[in-house]
Design an enzyme around this catalytic site. Structure first.
Site, PDB file in Angstrom:
ATOM      1  N   ARG A 119       0.850  -1.184   0.000  1.00 46.96           N
ATOM      2  CA  ARG A 119       0.000   0.000   0.000  1.00 46.96           C
ATOM      3  C   ARG A 119       0.887   1.236   0.000  1.00 46.96           C
ATOM      4  O   ARG A 119       1.879   1.313   0.729  1.00 46.96           O
ATOM      5  CB  ARG A 119      -0.934   0.012   1.227  1.00 46.96           C
TER       6      ARG A 119
ATOM      7  N   GLU B 206      -4.047   6.943  -6.151  1.00 46.68           N
ATOM      8  CA  GLU B 206      -3.966   6.287  -7.461  1.00 46.68           C
ATOM      9  C   GLU B 206      -5.181   6.634  -8.311  1.00 46.68           C
ATOM     10  O   GLU B 206      -6.289   6.709  -7.771  1.00 46.68           O
ATOM     11  CB  GLU B 206      -3.846   4.774  -7.263  1.00 46.68           C
TER      12      GLU B 206
ATOM     13  N   HIS C 235       0.309  -0.443 -10.288  1.00 48.52           N
ATOM     14  CA  HIS C 235      -0.521  -1.307  -9.431  1.00 48.52           C
ATOM     15  C   HIS C 235      -0.992  -2.551 -10.199  1.00 48.52           C
ATOM     16  O   HIS C 235      -2.181  -2.900 -10.202  1.00 48.52           O
ATOM     17  CB  HIS C 235      -1.721  -0.543  -8.885  1.00 48.52           C
TER      18      HIS C 235
END
Length: 321
Positions: free
Chosen positions: A237, A266, A285
């Site tokens: 994270r 994000e 990601h």
């Protein structure tokens, strides 16, 4: 029971059918849900599935029909689990689906830091090898993993599988886990407190959940404890890093490198500090996103719903009252 999926596009962009969940109950599917649309889309849901769409205390208070929340990820910080528990609503996550995907990506990032394969491939295409006149050339230091010390912060499924791969490369391993964990059968492995891990590790990889205790676990103080040529890998994270402090350490040369698959907000902002720091590698990601992992996640999510409907909920992350 009415089942609503708030943000299904990343789990199934077209190659990973919803069949395991749809076979339980037909679903109302939204590819993405903006914050202002959450309540309207969720108000009649009894089963609500989310990946990154936030479910706050205020939102949950406006969903009287809700009986179950399934998080389509391992991390569940997008849900106020305490507020759900107060209503007797179980919140489940999907652990174990990326036992290969994320650890493999960790090592892809490590190799990019240590060997910079993409850079050298690009330079070959640009003619740099031919201009060099030698049978080989390199423009960045080339390092090996064997004998290096890998510090693993967080030792659940992912951390354990990272250690499995690291053992194959002949690395030494230190792991920090706040709660006791079984000792792996590796001669080159030891548990350590955080201070020892920070001081001794050549590479530090983060695999802990985001909590009040772990937010900014890498900060100005902990950075100062690391070797100046250490590299940090973060596939967990974004807020585990104090990003401004990490950027400053990279710029000043007090940190050897950084490779991340996640950032605090994000998608990444145009002015994010990591976009201009040296020795920095960023992927969008995608560590979790292999088709194998997404298929496994889909099945675990379906199994969680079935277990809940059978009165034996599994993978529950909140303490129900």
């Amino acid at each position: 029971m009415k089942t609503v999926i708030l943000d299904g596009q990343t789990l199934n962009p077209g190659d990973n059918p919803w069949t395991p969940i749809d076979n339980i109950h037909p679903v109302t599917l939204y590819e993405k849900t903006l914050d202002e649309d959450i309540i309207e889309r969720s108000k009649d849901a009894e089963i609500l599935l989310t990946n990154k769409t936030p479910l706050t205390r205020e939102t949950l208070a406006q969903l009287p029909k809700l009986k179950y929340i399934g998080v389509l990820a391992t991390g569940y910080d997008v849900v106020d689990i305490a507020a759900a528990a107060e209503r007797g609503i179980p919140v489940t996550n999907t652990p174990g689906y990326a036992n290969n995907a994320v650890p493999e990506h960790v090592f892809a990032l490590i190799f990019e830091c240590y060997r910079q394969i993409a850079l050298h491939s690009q330079q070959v295409r640009q003619g740099e090898w031919g201009k060099n006149g030698q049978f080989c050339f390199w423009n960045t230091p080339q390092r090996e993993l064997g004998g290096k010390t890998l510090g693993i912060i967080g030792f659940g499924n992912t951390g354990n599988n990272v250690a499995r791969i690291a053992n194959g490369f002949g690395m030494n391993m230190l792991a920090y886990a706040p709660r006791p964990k079984p000792m792996p059968a590796y001669d080159n492995f030891a548990f350590a407190d955080l201070d020892e891990l920070l001081a001794k590790s050549d590479i530090i990889t983060l695999h802990c959940p985001l909590t009040a205790e772990t937010k900014h676990i890498i900060n100005e103080k902990t950075l100062a404890q690391m070797k100046p040529d250490a590299i940090i890998i973060n596939t967990a994270r974004g807020p585990l890093l104090d990003e401004e402090a990490v950027a400053s350490a990279l710029t000043s040369g007090k940190l050897g490198g950084l490779a991340v698959d996640v950032v605090s907000e994000e998608p990444i902002a145009k002015d994010h500090p990591f976009l201009s720091t040296p020795n920095t590698f960023i992927t969008p990601h995608l560590a979790w996103a292999t088709i194998e992992a997404r298929s496994a996640l889909m099945q675990i999510a379906a199994d969680n719903i079935t277990a809940f409907l059978n009165g034996t909920p599994q993978n529950v992350v909140n303490n129900l009252k």
